[in-house]
Design a protein around this motif. Sequence first.
Motif, PDB file in Angstrom:
ATOM      1  N   ARG A 112     -41.592   6.848  -2.732  1.00  0.00           N
ATOM      2  CA  ARG A 112     -41.979   6.138  -3.969  1.00  0.00           C
ATOM      3  C   ARG A 112     -43.096   5.134  -3.693  1.00  0.00           C
ATOM      4  NH1 ARG A 112     -36.482   6.018  -4.954  1.00  0.00           N
ATOM      5  NH2 ARG A 112     -36.300   3.833  -4.375  1.00  0.00           N
ATOM      6  N   LEU A 113     -42.962   4.388  -2.596  1.00  0.00           N
ATOM      7  CA  LEU A 113     -43.984   3.399  -2.259  1.00  0.00           C
ATOM      8  C   LEU A 113     -45.326   4.077  -1.986  1.00  0.00           C
ATOM      9  CD1 LEU A 113     -44.438   0.335  -1.752  1.00  0.00           C
ATOM     10  CD2 LEU A 113     -44.019   0.808   0.671  1.00  0.00           C
ATOM     11  N   ASP A 114     -45.298   5.177  -1.266  1.00  0.00           N
ATOM     12  CA  ASP A 114     -46.535   5.879  -0.935  1.00  0.00           C
ATOM     13  C   ASP A 114     -47.199   6.455  -2.182  1.00  0.00           C
ATOM     14  OD1 ASP A 114     -48.255   6.642   1.282  1.00  0.00           O
ATOM     15  OD2 ASP A 114     -47.759   8.704   0.718  1.00  0.00           O
ATOM     16  N   ARG A 115     -46.407   6.957  -3.112  1.00  0.00           N
ATOM     17  CA  ARG A 115     -46.956   7.562  -4.337  1.00  0.00           C
ATOM     18  C   ARG A 115     -47.618   6.549  -5.264  1.00  0.00           C
ATOM     19  NH1 ARG A 115     -42.222  11.936  -5.561  1.00  0.00           N
ATOM     20  NH2 ARG A 115     -42.953  13.482  -4.052  1.00  0.00           N
ATOM     21  N   MET A 116     -47.367   5.280  -5.028  1.00  0.00           N
ATOM     22  CA  MET A 116     -47.999   4.246  -5.857  1.00  0.00           C
ATOM     23  C   MET A 116     -49.482   4.107  -5.542  1.00  0.00           C
ATOM     24  SD  MET A 116     -45.141   1.359  -6.163  1.00  0.00           S
ATOM     25  CE  MET A 116     -43.637   1.708  -7.049  1.00  0.00           C
ATOM     26  N   GLY A 117     -49.900   4.686  -4.429  1.00  0.00           N
ATOM     27  CA  GLY A 117     -51.301   4.637  -4.056  1.00  0.00           C
ATOM     28  C   GLY A 117     -51.643   3.369  -3.304  1.00  0.00           C
ATOM     29  N   PRO A 118     -52.915   3.200  -3.022  1.00  0.00           N
ATOM     30  CA  PRO A 118     -53.362   2.024  -2.269  1.00  0.00           C
ATOM     31  C   PRO A 118     -52.975   0.726  -2.982  1.00  0.00           C
ATOM     32  CG  PRO A 118     -55.147   3.613  -2.517  1.00  0.00           C
ATOM     33  CD  PRO A 118     -54.019   4.075  -3.383  1.00  0.00           C
ATOM     34  N   PRO A 119     -52.615  -0.292  -2.220  1.00  0.00           N
ATOM     35  CA  PRO A 119     -52.162  -1.554  -2.824  1.00  0.00           C
ATOM     36  C   PRO A 119     -53.159  -2.167  -3.802  1.00  0.00           C
ATOM     37  CG  PRO A 119     -51.884  -1.608  -0.444  1.00  0.00           C
ATOM     38  CD  PRO A 119     -52.590  -0.338  -0.770  1.00  0.00           C
ATOM     39  N   GLU A 120     -54.439  -1.973  -3.559  1.00  0.00           N
ATOM     40  CA  GLU A 120     -55.437  -2.565  -4.460  1.00  0.00           C
ATOM     41  C   GLU A 120     -55.442  -1.895  -5.833  1.00  0.00           C
ATOM     42  OE1 GLU A 120     -57.314   0.282  -1.552  1.00  0.00           O
ATOM     43  OE2 GLU A 120     -56.172  -1.560  -1.318  1.00  0.00           O
ATOM     44  N   ARG A 121     -54.782  -0.740  -5.956  1.00  0.00           N
ATOM     45  CA  ARG A 121     -54.699  -0.045  -7.243  1.00  0.00           C
ATOM     46  C   ARG A 121     -53.356  -0.270  -7.949  1.00  0.00           C
ATOM     47  NH1 ARG A 121     -57.363   5.709  -5.602  1.00  0.00           N
ATOM     48  NH2 ARG A 121     -59.419   4.898  -5.111  1.00  0.00           N
ATOM     49  N   ILE A 122     -52.461  -0.996  -7.306  1.00  0.00           N
ATOM     50  CA  ILE A 122     -51.147  -1.260  -7.898  1.00  0.00           C
ATOM     51  C   ILE A 122     -51.267  -2.499  -8.775  1.00  0.00           C
ATOM     52  CG2 ILE A 122     -48.745  -1.869  -7.413  1.00  0.00           C
ATOM     53  CD1 ILE A 122     -49.035  -0.324  -4.746  1.00  0.00           C
ATOM     54  N   GLY A 123     -50.857  -2.388 -10.018  1.00  0.00           N
ATOM     55  CA  GLY A 123     -50.989  -3.488 -10.977  1.00  0.00           C
ATOM     56  C   GLY A 123     -50.269  -4.755 -10.537  1.00  0.00           C
TER      57      GLY A 123
END
Length: 164
Positions: A112-123
């Motif tokens: 789940r964490l990996d599927r959220m994408g790069p941290p800079e793209r997480i709201g």
Amino acid sequence: MELVRGGVLVVSTILIGLTAGYFFAYSNSVMRALRGVDDRAFVNVMQKINRDVQNPVFFLAFLGGVLFGIIALFMFLSQPAAVLLPVIVSLAFNFLMCFVVTVRGNVPMNVRLDRMGPPERIGDVAAVRREFEGAWTRLNHVRAWGSTLGFGAMVWALIAYVNT
């Protein structure tokens, strides 16, 4: 046959010990160190570690401990309870508290964490961290205890085997 039985116990003990050390180190160094980094760095590091841990060396120890525990169980079914009982105890701890917790708990959280994408793209990276860090760390403590208790039981089996 006795050489093979003894060898299986030794290999199982070593592999479970390596796994216990890995999860212990995570609980007592990696996760402690990550408490001091910002949310974006935390998510970034956990994503990278969770991808990189999927390698042959880790899988050899992690899956090998369970596999050799199962082999030991079957090889010692007709042996004295002094050896068989700690093999069963070790397998139970290692399988239930380490393998099952990893497969049913930590790995799905990692995915789940990996599927959220790069941290800079997480709201809201802080919310993602809050949801992940505490639960993941608690599960890792379970894995550390389970594999450590499994290691201790396999050492007990090895000592009992040598003394029978």
